[in-house]
Design a protein around this motif. Structure first.
Motif, mmCIF file in Angstrom:
data_model
loop_
_atom_site.group_PDB
_atom_site.id
_atom_site.type_symbol
_atom_site.label_atom_id
_atom_site.label_comp_id
_atom_site.label_asym_id
_atom_site.label_seq_id
_atom_site.Cartn_x
_atom_site.Cartn_y
_atom_site.Cartn_z
ATOM 1 N N HIS A 9 -19.362 35.926 -45.651
ATOM 2 C CA HIS A 9 -19.641 37.358 -45.720
ATOM 3 C C HIS A 9 -20.967 37.584 -45.006
ATOM 4 O O HIS A 9 -22.049 37.360 -45.557
ATOM 5 C CB HIS A 9 -19.684 37.813 -47.174
ATOM 6 N N LEU A 10 -20.880 38.009 -43.754
ATOM 7 C CA LEU A 10 -22.037 38.065 -42.873
ATOM 8 C C LEU A 10 -22.361 39.494 -42.496
ATOM 9 O O LEU A 10 -21.459 40.309 -42.219
ATOM 10 C CB LEU A 10 -21.758 37.263 -41.597
ATOM 11 N N GLN A 11 -23.663 39.793 -42.458
ATOM 12 C CA GLN A 11 -24.091 41.109 -42.000
ATOM 13 C C GLN A 11 -24.005 41.210 -40.482
ATOM 14 O O GLN A 11 -23.722 42.265 -39.932
ATOM 15 C CB GLN A 11 -25.522 41.384 -42.471
ATOM 16 N N GLN A 12 -24.269 40.096 -39.798
ATOM 17 C CA GLN A 12 -24.182 40.060 -38.342
ATOM 18 C C GLN A 12 -23.116 39.037 -37.940
ATOM 19 O O GLN A 12 -23.032 37.965 -38.535
ATOM 20 C CB GLN A 12 -25.527 39.666 -37.731
ATOM 21 N N THR A 13 -22.334 39.385 -36.938
ATOM 22 C CA THR A 13 -21.285 38.468 -36.504
ATOM 23 C C THR A 13 -21.427 38.049 -35.047
ATOM 24 O O THR A 13 -20.588 37.313 -34.538
ATOM 25 C CB THR A 13 -19.891 39.103 -36.706
ATOM 26 N N GLU A 14 -22.482 38.530 -34.349
ATOM 27 C CA GLU A 14 -22.707 38.048 -32.997
ATOM 28 C C GLU A 14 -22.954 36.546 -33.044
ATOM 29 O O GLU A 14 -23.735 36.057 -33.862
ATOM 30 C CB GLU A 14 -23.904 38.744 -32.359
ATOM 31 N N ILE A 15 -22.296 35.820 -32.149
ATOM 32 C CA ILE A 15 -22.342 34.365 -32.217
ATOM 33 C C ILE A 15 -23.759 33.836 -32.060
ATOM 34 O O ILE A 15 -24.188 32.939 -32.802
ATOM 35 C CB ILE A 15 -21.395 33.772 -31.163
ATOM 36 N N ALA A 16 -24.518 34.367 -31.109
ATOM 37 C CA ALA A 16 -25.874 33.875 -30.908
ATOM 38 C C ALA A 16 -26.732 34.095 -32.143
ATOM 39 O O ALA A 16 -27.576 33.259 -32.481
ATOM 40 C CB ALA A 16 -26.511 34.537 -29.691
ATOM 41 N N SER A 17 -26.519 35.205 -32.860
ATOM 42 C CA SER A 17 -27.259 35.457 -34.092
ATOM 43 C C SER A 17 -26.914 34.421 -35.157
ATOM 44 O O SER A 17 -27.795 33.909 -35.856
ATOM 45 C CB SER A 17 -26.958 36.865 -34.609
ATOM 46 N N LEU A 18 -25.648 34.091 -35.285
ATOM 47 C CA LEU A 18 -25.242 33.054 -36.234
ATOM 48 C C LEU A 18 -25.901 31.724 -35.889
ATOM 49 O O LEU A 18 -26.400 31.009 -36.771
ATOM 50 C CB LEU A 18 -23.720 32.891 -36.237
ATOM 51 N N LEU A 19 -25.914 31.402 -34.612
ATOM 52 C CA LEU A 19 -26.513 30.141 -34.168
ATOM 53 C C LEU A 19 -28.014 30.120 -34.441
ATOM 54 O O LEU A 19 -28.569 29.082 -34.829
ATOM 55 C CB LEU A 19 -26.241 29.925 -32.678
ATOM 56 N N LEU A 20 -28.685 31.249 -34.251
ATOM 57 C CA LEU A 20 -30.120 31.311 -34.511
ATOM 58 C C LEU A 20 -30.423 31.068 -35.986
ATOM 59 O O LEU A 20 -31.423 30.435 -36.333
ATOM 60 C CB LEU A 20 -30.685 32.653 -34.058
ATOM 61 N N HIS A 21 -29.578 31.552 -36.877
ATOM 62 C CA HIS A 21 -29.760 31.267 -38.304
ATOM 63 C C HIS A 21 -29.608 29.773 -38.603
ATOM 64 O O HIS A 21 -30.260 29.259 -39.516
ATOM 65 C CB HIS A 21 -28.745 32.066 -39.129
ATOM 66 N N LEU A 22 -28.749 29.092 -37.850
ATOM 67 C CA LEU A 22 -28.471 27.663 -38.086
ATOM 68 C C LEU A 22 -29.294 26.760 -37.185
ATOM 69 O O LEU A 22 -29.047 25.557 -37.113
ATOM 70 C CB LEU A 22 -26.978 27.394 -37.852
ATOM 71 N N GLN A 134 -12.776 37.210 -38.480
ATOM 72 C CA GLN A 134 -13.466 36.764 -39.696
ATOM 73 C C GLN A 134 -13.914 35.311 -39.518
ATOM 74 O O GLN A 134 -13.145 34.479 -39.028
ATOM 75 C CB GLN A 134 -12.518 36.871 -40.899
ATOM 76 N N TRP A 135 -15.169 35.024 -39.921
ATOM 77 C CA TRP A 135 -15.663 33.651 -39.875
ATOM 78 C C TRP A 135 -15.379 32.931 -41.181
ATOM 79 O O TRP A 135 -15.565 33.493 -42.273
ATOM 80 C CB TRP A 135 -17.168 33.634 -39.595
ATOM 81 N N TYR A 136 -14.914 31.661 -41.042
ATOM 82 C CA TYR A 136 -14.609 30.823 -42.198
ATOM 83 C C TYR A 136 -15.377 29.510 -42.113
ATOM 84 O O TYR A 136 -15.620 28.986 -41.012
ATOM 85 C CB TYR A 136 -13.109 30.509 -42.268
ATOM 86 N N ILE A 151 -25.623 26.485 -45.683
ATOM 87 C CA ILE A 151 -25.478 27.477 -44.617
ATOM 88 C C ILE A 151 -25.584 28.897 -45.163
ATOM 89 O O ILE A 151 -26.084 29.794 -44.487
ATOM 90 C CB ILE A 151 -24.177 27.284 -43.808
ATOM 91 N N ASN A 152 -25.153 29.109 -46.409
ATOM 92 C CA ASN A 152 -25.321 30.443 -46.998
ATOM 93 C C ASN A 152 -26.783 30.773 -47.204
ATOM 94 O O ASN A 152 -27.197 31.928 -47.007
ATOM 95 C CB ASN A 152 -24.543 30.537 -48.317
ATOM 96 N N ARG A 153 -27.596 29.785 -47.613
ATOM 97 C CA ARG A 153 -29.037 30.025 -47.728
ATOM 98 C C ARG A 153 -29.640 30.362 -46.369
ATOM 99 O O ARG A 153 -30.473 31.276 -46.252
ATOM 100 C CB ARG A 153 -29.731 28.787 -48.308
ATOM 101 N N LEU A 154 -29.216 29.645 -45.335
ATOM 102 C CA LEU A 154 -29.756 29.887 -43.998
ATOM 103 C C LEU A 154 -29.378 31.276 -43.485
ATOM 104 O O LEU A 154 -30.188 31.959 -42.844
ATOM 105 C CB LEU A 154 -29.269 28.812 -43.026
ATOM 106 N N PHE A 155 -28.163 31.727 -43.768
ATOM 107 C CA PHE A 155 -27.744 33.041 -43.307
ATOM 108 C C PHE A 155 -28.475 34.168 -44.034
ATOM 109 O O PHE A 155 -28.583 35.283 -43.529
ATOM 110 C CB PHE A 155 -26.232 33.221 -43.464
ATOM 111 N N MET A 156 -29.003 33.880 -45.228
ATOM 112 C CA MET A 156 -29.732 34.899 -45.982
ATOM 113 C C MET A 156 -31.192 35.008 -45.533
ATOM 114 O O MET A 156 -31.854 36.016 -45.830
ATOM 115 C CB MET A 156 -29.683 34.570 -47.477
ATOM 116 N N GLN A 157 -31.696 34.006 -44.823
ATOM 117 C CA GLN A 157 -33.095 34.017 -44.405
ATOM 118 C C GLN A 157 -33.278 34.866 -43.146
ATOM 119 O O GLN A 157 -32.402 34.900 -42.279
ATOM 120 C CB GLN A 157 -33.573 32.592 -44.139
#
Length: 445
Positions: A9-22, A134-136, A151-157
Motif C-alpha cells: 500500500h504505497l503513496q507513490q508508485t513511480e518506480i524511481a521513487s520506490l527505488l530511492l526508498h530502498l 499494483q505492487w506486490y 521494506i515497509n519501514r523503508l517505504f514509510m521513511q
C-alpha cells in the motif's frame, strides 16, 4: 515451497521513487522487462567480478553479507530445474544481473576493462513485482516476514536529500568530429583489406558527477519509454538502462529468440516528416544489408547451442518506433539443446552481434584498437533467469554508467563500406542527444 504474496500500500508508485526508498539495500535492481516490472533487493547470494577478481557473497541472518571462500563460476551459480508449465509472465524468483561488454569480450579477445564491476549475478528469492498497476511483495525465504517488515519501514521513511545528483563537469564527447572521422576511415580501411564486413564503431560521452544517478532515473525512463529499461546499484557503481533492444528471450520449452537492431532514423514532431523518415528507413538497402549481416552472425551464434534445424528467421526488417528514433529490427528463433545451461548460452553469445560487427572476433579486436577506452557495461546485457531457465536479457545501449564520480554514456552505429562518415556521426547524436541534453540539465551552476 510456500510463496508469500502481499500487496504493498504505497503513496507513490513511480518506480524511481520506490527505488530511492530502498536505496540502502544491497543488490538493489530494477527491470522494466517489457510490461512486467520487477524490483529485486538483498539477494540470498551474489557473484561479482571486478578488476579480474571474483567475489562470492552469502547473506547472513542479520541481512549482512559474508565472503565465501569457495570458488564458483557463472554456470555453477544456479541450478535450473526442468522446464515446467509457464507461470505468470516475467520474473518468478531466480537470477538477476548484468554482464559487461568488457567481460564478455574477454572470453574471446585480449581487451582492457573499466575498474568498475564487470559482472554481477544475484540470487533473488524476495522481490517486488507490479501486476495490473499494483505492487506486490513476493518471497519464498525463511526470512520472508523479516524482509516484509523491513521494506515497509523503508517505504514509510522520508526520502533523504543525500541522493541528490549534480554534474560537476558536463557530459560531453570524448572525441572531436575529426577523431570520429579518423576512426571511421580506419574502419573502412580494414573493410577494404578484407578484415571485416562491418564494425560497430561507438564513441563515449564522459562527465563528472556527485550524488546518486538514481535521482535522475524517472525522467530518463519517461523520456525514452524503453521496454528493457533497468537499474542496478553495487556500492559505488550505478547502471541506468534505457535500452530498447532485446538480446535473448529464453522461453518455455527451451525456445529462444533474439531481436537485433540495425538501422536507425530520427523521429520528427511533424507527422508527415516522421512518416517519411520511417519509410526511408524501411526502403534503405544499406540498412537492410547491415541488418542481414547481423542476422547471419546471430544465427551462427545461436546454432552452436541450438537443436539441429531449429534456427529460423521469422521476421526481417521490421520497423519499430521509439521516442527519439525509428529502428530496423529482425528476429531469429531457435530451440536450445536440453543439455545446455542457459547461462552458458548467454555468456557464449555475448557480446551481441548488433553491437560488435562481423566477423565478431575480428570486429572486437578492431573495436579494442580504435575506440580508445573500454566500454564497461555499455553493449553488455542486463536481465534475469527464472529457476526453470526462462528469462529475458537486453542489450545495454542508451545506458548511463557511473562509478564513483565518473560518468559515461555511449552511442554509435554499424560501419560498412557503403557508410558515409557524416551520416554515421549524426546517427550517434540521433540516438543519444535527447538523453545527453537531459543529463546536462543537472550541471552544477
Amino acid at each position: 515451497m510456500t510463496v508469500m504474496k502481499r500487496p504493498l500500500h504505497l503513496q507513490q508508485t513511480e518506480i524511481a521513487s520506490l527505488l530511492l526508498h530502498l536505496n540502502s539495500l544491497t543488490g538493489l535492481v530494477f527491470l522494466q522487462d517489457q510490461q512486467h516490472p520487477v524490483i529485486g533487493f538483498l539477494p540470498q547470494a551474489y557473484l561479482q567480478v571486478q578488476n579480474g577478481q571474483s567475489h562470492f557473497m552469502q547473506r547472513n541472518e542479520q541481512l549482512g553479507y559474508q565472503v565465501q571462500e569457495q570458488t564458483i563460476n557463472c554456470t555453477d551459480f544456479i541450478a535450473f530445474a526442468p522446464t515446467r508449465e509457464p507461470a505468470d509472465a516475467g520474473f518468478q524468483g531466480g537470477i538477476i544481473g548484468f554482464v559487461s561488454y568488457d567481460f564478455a569480450a574477454q572470453q574471446q579477445i585480449q581487451n582492457q576493462s573499466k575498474e568498475q564491476p564487470a559482472l554481477y549475478f544475484g540470487r533473488y528469492r524476495s522481490y517486488l513485482k507490479q501486476e495490473q498497476g499494483q505492487w506486490y511483495f513476493y518471497s519464498d525465504e525463511a526470512q520472508a516476514e523479516q524482509l516484509w517488515q523491513l521494506i515497509n519501514r523503508l517505504f514509510m521513511q522520508p526520502l533523504s536529500t543525500e541522493a541528490d545528483f549534480q554534474l560537476t563537469q558536463p557530459c560531453q564527447a570524448r572525441w572531436s568530429r575529426q577523431d570520429y572521422q579518423h576512426a571511421f576511415t580506419q574502419v573502412q580501411d580494414y573493410i577494404r583489406a578484407g578484415d571485416c564486413y562491418q564494425i560497430n564503431l561507438t564513441q563515449e560521452f564522459t562527465g563528472v558527477a556527485q550524488g546518486e544517478l538514481l535521482a535522475t532515473a524517472q525522467q530518463f525512463w519517461q523520456l525514452t519509454n524503453a521496454p528493457y529499461a533497468g537499474y542496478l546499484k553495487l556500492d559505488g557503481f550505478e547502471l541506468l538502462s534505457c535500452s530498447p533492444e532485446l538480446f535473448i528471450d529464453f522461453q518455455a520449452d527451451r525456445k529462444m529468440s533474439t531481436r537485433p537492431i540495425k538501422g536507425t532514423m530520427p523521429r520528427h514532431a511533424d507527422p508527415q516528416q516522421d512518416e517519411q523518415s520511417r519509410q526511408q528507413l524501411a526502403a534503405s538497402q544499406k540498412d537492410q544489408a547491415e541488418n542481414v549481416m547481423i542476422v547471419d552472425l546471430l544465427r551462427n551464434d545461436l546454432s552452436v547451442y541450438a537443436e539441429n534445424g531449429s534456427v529460423k528467421t521469422p521476421i526481417l526488417f521490421e520497423i519499430e518506433s521509439f521516442n527519439q528514433v525509428h529502428h530496423m529490427v529482425s528476429e531469429v528463433t531457435a530451440i536450445l539443446k536440453p543439455e545446455v545451461n542457459p547461462i552458458e548460452m548467454l555468456l557464449s553469445a555475448l557480446p551481441g552481434g548488433s553491437i560488435t560487427g562481423a566477423p565478431k572476433i575480428r570486429a572486437m579486436q578492431i573495436i579494442e584498437e580504435l575506440e580508445g577506452a573500454p566500454r564497461g557495461a555499455y553493449c553488455g546485457s542486463m536481465g534475469y533467469f527464472n529457476l526453470d531457465g526462462t528469462g529475458r536479457w537486453n542489450i545495454l545501449i542508451r545506458s548511463i554508467q557511473k562509478y564513483q564520480d565518473q560518468l559515461s554514456l555511449w552511442a554509435g552505429g554499424g560501419i560498412t563500406i557503403a557508410s558515409d562518415s557524416d551520416a554515421e556521426y549524426q546517427e550517434c547524436f540521433d540516438k543519444v542527444s535527447a538523453m545527453l541534453n537531459l543529463l546536462n540539465t543537472w550541471q552544477k551552476p
